[in-house]
Design a protein around this motif. Sequence first.
Motif, PDB file in Angstrom:
ATOM      1  N   LYS A 230       0.823  -1.203   0.000  1.00  0.00           N
ATOM      2  CA  LYS A 230       0.000   0.000   0.000  1.00  0.00           C
ATOM      3  C   LYS A 230       0.858   1.253   0.000  1.00  0.00           C
ATOM      4  O   LYS A 230       1.918   1.298   0.617  1.00  0.00           O
ATOM      5  N   LEU A 231       0.378   2.293  -0.704  1.00  0.00           N
ATOM      6  CA  LEU A 231       0.988   3.615  -0.712  1.00  0.00           C
ATOM      7  C   LEU A 231       0.009   4.585  -0.085  1.00  0.00           C
ATOM      8  O   LEU A 231      -1.178   4.577  -0.388  1.00  0.00           O
ATOM      9  N   GLN A 232       0.518   5.459   0.767  1.00  0.00           N
ATOM     10  CA  GLN A 232      -0.334   6.330   1.557  1.00  0.00           C
ATOM     11  C   GLN A 232      -0.532   7.692   0.901  1.00  0.00           C
ATOM     12  O   GLN A 232       0.424   8.322   0.423  1.00  0.00           O
ATOM     13  N   ALA A 233      -1.772   8.154   0.909  1.00  0.00           N
ATOM     14  CA  ALA A 233      -2.107   9.515   0.477  1.00  0.00           C
ATOM     15  C   ALA A 233      -2.291  10.377   1.721  1.00  0.00           C
ATOM     16  O   ALA A 233      -3.084  10.037   2.599  1.00  0.00           O
ATOM     17  N   GLU A 234      -1.547  11.487   1.785  1.00  0.00           N
ATOM     18  CA  GLU A 234      -1.699  12.412   2.915  1.00  0.00           C
ATOM     19  C   GLU A 234      -1.842  13.858   2.441  1.00  0.00           C
ATOM     20  O   GLU A 234      -1.574  14.789   3.194  1.00  0.00           O
ATOM     21  N   GLY A 235      -2.252  14.032   1.168  1.00  0.00           N
ATOM     22  CA  GLY A 235      -2.440  15.379   0.650  1.00  0.00           C
ATOM     23  C   GLY A 235      -1.157  16.084   0.291  1.00  0.00           C
ATOM     24  O   GLY A 235      -1.094  17.317   0.308  1.00  0.00           O
ATOM     25  N   HIS A 236      -0.101  15.319  -0.066  1.00  0.00           N
ATOM     26  CA  HIS A 236       1.196  15.891  -0.423  1.00  0.00           C
ATOM     27  C   HIS A 236       1.622  15.398  -1.796  1.00  0.00           C
ATOM     28  O   HIS A 236       1.213  14.320  -2.243  1.00  0.00           O
ATOM     29  N   ASP A 237       2.474  16.183  -2.449  1.00  0.00           N
ATOM     30  CA  ASP A 237       3.035  15.773  -3.729  1.00  0.00           C
ATOM     31  C   ASP A 237       4.253  14.885  -3.500  1.00  0.00           C
ATOM     32  O   ASP A 237       5.415  15.338  -3.549  1.00  0.00           O
ATOM     33  N   VAL A 238       3.991  13.625  -3.215  1.00  0.00           N
ATOM     34  CA  VAL A 238       5.020  12.595  -3.188  1.00  0.00           C
ATOM     35  C   VAL A 238       4.767  11.724  -4.411  1.00  0.00           C
ATOM     36  O   VAL A 238       3.671  11.192  -4.579  1.00  0.00           O
ATOM     37  N   PHE A 239       5.768  11.625  -5.279  1.00  0.00           N
ATOM     38  CA  PHE A 239       5.615  10.920  -6.555  1.00  0.00           C
ATOM     39  C   PHE A 239       6.198   9.512  -6.443  1.00  0.00           C
ATOM     40  O   PHE A 239       7.158   9.264  -5.700  1.00  0.00           O
ATOM     41  N   TYR A 240       5.627   8.596  -7.250  1.00  0.00           N
ATOM     42  CA  TYR A 240       6.091   7.207  -7.287  1.00  0.00           C
ATOM     43  C   TYR A 240       6.299   6.754  -8.726  1.00  0.00           C
ATOM     44  O   TYR A 240       5.593   7.189  -9.643  1.00  0.00           O
ATOM     45  N   ARG A 241       7.225   5.831  -8.887  1.00  0.00           N
ATOM     46  CA  ARG A 241       7.469   5.170 -10.173  1.00  0.00           C
ATOM     47  C   ARG A 241       8.277   3.893  -9.898  1.00  0.00           C
ATOM     48  O   ARG A 241       8.734   3.651  -8.776  1.00  0.00           O
ATOM     49  N   ASN A 242       8.448   3.068 -10.900  1.00  0.00           N
ATOM     50  CA  ASN A 242       9.306   1.873 -10.857  1.00  0.00           C
ATOM     51  C   ASN A 242       9.091   1.069  -9.568  1.00  0.00           C
ATOM     52  O   ASN A 242      10.021   0.852  -8.794  1.00  0.00           O
ATOM     53  N   ILE A 243       7.859   0.610  -9.375  1.00  0.00           N
ATOM     54  CA  ILE A 243       7.553  -0.267  -8.251  1.00  0.00           C
ATOM     55  C   ILE A 243       7.385  -1.686  -8.772  1.00  0.00           C
ATOM     56  O   ILE A 243       6.534  -1.939  -9.619  1.00  0.00           O
ATOM     57  N   TRP A 244       8.246  -2.573  -8.303  1.00  0.00           N
ATOM     58  CA  TRP A 244       8.121  -3.973  -8.685  1.00  0.00           C
ATOM     59  C   TRP A 244       8.212  -4.867  -7.458  1.00  0.00           C
ATOM     60  O   TRP A 244       8.811  -4.507  -6.444  1.00  0.00           O
ATOM     61  N   ILE A 245       7.568  -6.039  -7.569  1.00  0.00           N
ATOM     62  CA  ILE A 245       7.456  -6.956  -6.435  1.00  0.00           C
ATOM     63  C   ILE A 245       7.656  -8.386  -6.935  1.00  0.00           C
ATOM     64  O   ILE A 245       7.175  -8.767  -8.000  1.00  0.00           O
ATOM     65  N   LYS A 246       8.359  -9.147  -6.121  1.00  0.00           N
ATOM     66  CA  LYS A 246       8.588 -10.567  -6.415  1.00  0.00           C
ATOM     67  C   LYS A 246       8.154 -11.401  -5.213  1.00  0.00           C
ATOM     68  O   LYS A 246       8.602 -11.165  -4.092  1.00  0.00           O
ATOM     69  N   LYS A 247       7.278 -12.350  -5.441  1.00  0.00           N
ATOM     70  CA  LYS A 247       6.854 -13.243  -4.357  1.00  0.00           C
ATOM     71  C   LYS A 247       8.000 -14.188  -3.986  1.00  0.00           C
ATOM     72  O   LYS A 247       8.738 -14.669  -4.846  1.00  0.00           O
ATOM     73  N   LEU A 248       8.133 -14.427  -2.670  1.00  0.00           N
ATOM     74  CA  LEU A 248       9.191 -15.291  -2.154  1.00  0.00           C
ATOM     75  C   LEU A 248       8.595 -16.335  -1.209  1.00  0.00           C
ATOM     76  O   LEU A 248       7.437 -16.229  -0.796  1.00  0.00           O
ATOM     77  N   ASP A 249       9.414 -17.305  -0.835  1.00  0.00           N
ATOM     78  CA  ASP A 249       9.093 -18.237   0.237  1.00  0.00           C
ATOM     79  C   ASP A 249      10.286 -18.237   1.183  1.00  0.00           C
ATOM     80  O   ASP A 249      11.346 -18.782   0.859  1.00  0.00           O
TER      81      ASP A 249
END
Length: 257
Positions: A230-249
């Motif tokens: 999850k990414l949080q919104a708090e009414g600020h200009d915080v920018f996101y890009r290049n988010i990747w996820i790999k499932k692990l065990d």
Amino acid sequence: MNTGIIRKLSLSLALGLAFTVLHAQTGVGAKPEKGAKLYLDGSKKSLEKNWVYWEGPRFAAEMPIKWPEVTDPVDGGKAISSNDPAAAGGLYGAADVVTKDKFRDFRAHVEFFIKDEGGNSGVYLQNRYEIQILDGDYGDHGMAALINEHIPTSKEYYGLGKWNAYDIEFKAARFENGQLVAKPRATVYLNGVKIHEDKEIQQVWGGPNSGLDGGNDGGKGITDTPGGLKLQAEGHDVFYRNIWIKKLDLDGKSTDF
């Protein structure tokens, strides 16, 4: 040069190359590891494809997601701003976004850019455990903290107007016969530097508006339920890009990498 010296030099070179390869996929610009999925490339298209609003107790937004696509101030590409109007005034939980996919153990890469002083957001592991994003603050509620529990071992934040990157390995809480037997753990890098090494996380902080189990026994009632990033919104200009996820065990393994 004798053969012993040659062997030592070769070993040093090999170790150096191994270290470079090991850490090549941390920091700003790191490409997805083999088996990872790109969840946000900076475009509204990827946001709408892979993310939804988290509909918690304070939810006040409406689909489609209102997080705007913006021009990357650094290279002119695309980025997504967390400045959703429903979260104005710091109403976390009103317009947070979470991946449609849910996870137990995973490796994640998240790039973020804070435009203005005091810019505030956060990355939530399993929609529970926050890694803080907050300009101008350092402490257990400040930048890169595993919130309210662990302060980063060094200050690696690049500052306003620059891209930063979290690289995270997370191990979910373990249960046997419905009972909690091991707390969740995480290792975190900020901008390629390890700042948390296999830290145990005690609980969910922030109450029911913060994420899954936040209202369960004051956040201590962790349940055996997977959750999204999850990414949080708090009414600020915080920018996101290049988010990747790999499932692990990570059964029987540390989160350290």
